[in-house]
Design a protein around this motif. Sequence first.
Motif, short mmCIF file in Angstrom:
data_model
loop_
_atom_site.label_atom_id
_atom_site.label_comp_id
_atom_site.label_asym_id
_atom_site.label_seq_id
_atom_site.Cartn_x
_atom_site.Cartn_y
_atom_site.Cartn_z
N ASP A 123 0.84 -1.21 0.00
CA ASP A 123 0.00 0.00 0.00
C ASP A 123 0.87 1.25 0.00
N ILE A 124 1.92 1.24 0.82
CA ILE A 124 2.80 2.42 0.88
C ILE A 124 3.47 2.61 -0.49
N ALA A 125 3.93 1.49 -1.08
CA ALA A 125 4.58 1.58 -2.40
C ALA A 125 3.63 2.17 -3.44
N ILE A 126 2.39 1.68 -3.45
CA ILE A 126 1.41 2.17 -4.43
C ILE A 126 1.09 3.63 -4.14
N GLY A 127 0.98 3.97 -2.84
CA GLY A 127 0.69 5.35 -2.45
C GLY A 127 1.80 6.30 -2.88
N ILE A 128 3.05 5.90 -2.65
CA ILE A 128 4.19 6.75 -3.03
C ILE A 128 4.20 6.96 -4.55
N ALA A 129 3.94 5.87 -5.30
CA ALA A 129 3.92 5.98 -6.75
C ALA A 129 2.82 6.95 -7.20
N LEU A 130 1.67 6.90 -6.52
CA LEU A 130 0.57 7.82 -6.87
C LEU A 130 0.97 9.27 -6.66
N LEU A 131 1.71 9.54 -5.58
CA LEU A 131 2.14 10.92 -5.32
C LEU A 131 3.08 11.40 -6.43
N LEU A 132 3.71 10.45 -7.13
CA LEU A 132 4.60 10.82 -8.24
C LEU A 132 3.86 10.75 -9.57
N GLY A 133 2.58 10.40 -9.51
CA GLY A 133 1.76 10.40 -10.73
C GLY A 133 1.69 9.07 -11.45
N PHE A 134 2.04 7.95 -10.77
CA PHE A 134 2.00 6.65 -11.43
C PHE A 134 1.04 5.70 -10.73
#
Lengths: 499, 79
Positions: free
Chosen positions: A268-279
């Motif tokens: 979840d953290i990995a997906i969340g961090i990627a979302l903050l970068l637009g992915f």
Amino acid sequence: MFTSIDLNKLINLFKYDQTDPLLFNSSMFLFLFLGLLFLYQLLSKSQRGRIYLLIAFSMFFYYKSSGFYFLLLVFSAVFNFFMGKWIFISQSTLRKRLILISSIIFNIGLLVYFKYTNFFIQIINSFGSAKLNPLDIFLPIGISFFTFKALSYVLDLYLEKMEPERNFPNFLLYISFFPNILAGPIDRASRFLPQLSAPLIIDDAFVGKGVVLIISGLFKKAIIADYISTNFVDRIFDLPTRFTGAENLLGVYAYALQIYCDFSGYSDIAIGIALLLGFRLMENFDSPYQASSVAEFWRRWHISLSSWLLDYVFKPLQMKFRDLRTLGNAMALVVTFVLCGLWHGASWAFLFWGALHGFFMAFALFTKKPKNYIYAKLGIKNSKLLRYFQTFVTFNLIAFAWVFFRANSFETALQVFTQIFTFFHASVFLQFVPGYPVVTAMIILGFILHFVPKSWEIRFQEYFSRTPLIGKAIVLAAMIWLVIQVRSAEIQPFIYFQF
Amino acid sequence: MISEKLKNTIISSLDIDDFDLKDDTTADEVPGWDSLSHVNVILDIEKEFKIRFKSIEVLKLKNIGDLQKLVDSKLNSTN
């Protein structure tokens, strides 16, 4: 003099340290990530600039845990980039197949060398009379994850599911993207690469969902999983014979919760961090213990791995064995899941755990018809009651298999079951609750949250996305504070219960 | 267009009531068509049409339209 010492300390913080990878729940990562976000914002006008920035950060991120092995990422990216291109432009099927086979040999060979060489040496030693010494091989972190990402690219080109990437830096970023390099999700090239060619837009929905995932991930990983493992689960699995069967059973259930919270929390953290970068990375967990069969569990657990194995191992095997009908299907399942077990680590325990899952599903295949007949006779087919029953049985089968995954040895695993079946002492349950109030509360809360309907989760996410930035920041800060509290909390003393 | 014969073979293999199969329908949209029953659908099609697929041909399929084309090409090559 003081300044020079401090400077050295500072430099050391940025240097490779095998024992100190940049985990997402470390303060060092938080600090660096905020810096990255700042630079990322400055580069909002330059798509290429952002991609180069992410590559540089990803390389540093990998260097921090594996030193100069970050060059392995570059090497793997170069090799697979050109092999993929070659498969695509080749005209004859034979040539395509030969190129594919050589890339598989290369990628799997790399993985086998780093991860399995010593396991094979151990096997050879246990059979032959000659004794080989284990080799001193460094295990580059995340190699199982990035190798599978790279393989998905060449395999999808071979299966004509996508076109090759033209831009090498894009492909390098796909292989080395820091949010999912250490523990997945094993994103597919066909999903990730197109996002690099499209304009990078980070809207409120992305930020909202990203922050929710980071908060819930921290809660699952750094609060529930870390707390119940240190204060309860580890003790049981270290010495099962010191505890009653009741405690062992609770330990087994608590471990099922712990491994879910730990792994899905990190995802979840990995997906969340990627979302903050637009992915957008692919979803990796979907309340797996809600599954009513082991096969369904695998459609909800570590989805990026199970769908990878499904597409590239199970389906081809299933086609090869298809004339054997159900037996062929069962064989494909067992082979796939033995490999799935080995993917998790080079040991007999993982292999056995995978084989167990394969056998569970193979058994379900063979008994499907008689079971359906009985359910229809009893008039409970498609009933809620049956589903609850199946979910309960499925959970117990999976928890049973986890024991072999977690236990330090096969003997320890058997001790856990011996305690449960011969030394139960149910009265200990009543003492457990007041004895370990926080552990109990966390286990109950963890399971309740796991069984919350998906629609509630989505509604919460949407609601949270709409709260103003300051609100999100406050909740995130509160969660970080809570994580620090839990981490610095004193370990619960060990209690001997009376029975 | 999906032929009646292909449609009926799929529906009877999955043991489901009528389902509207279009060219762009994918297996996971059809009830009961999961990774485990998939092989039975393929086997029943091979038996019904008296054709034999190569594994790679089946692995490349993206939707039912592709499957129809593959069946047609097999039928044409045997005629």
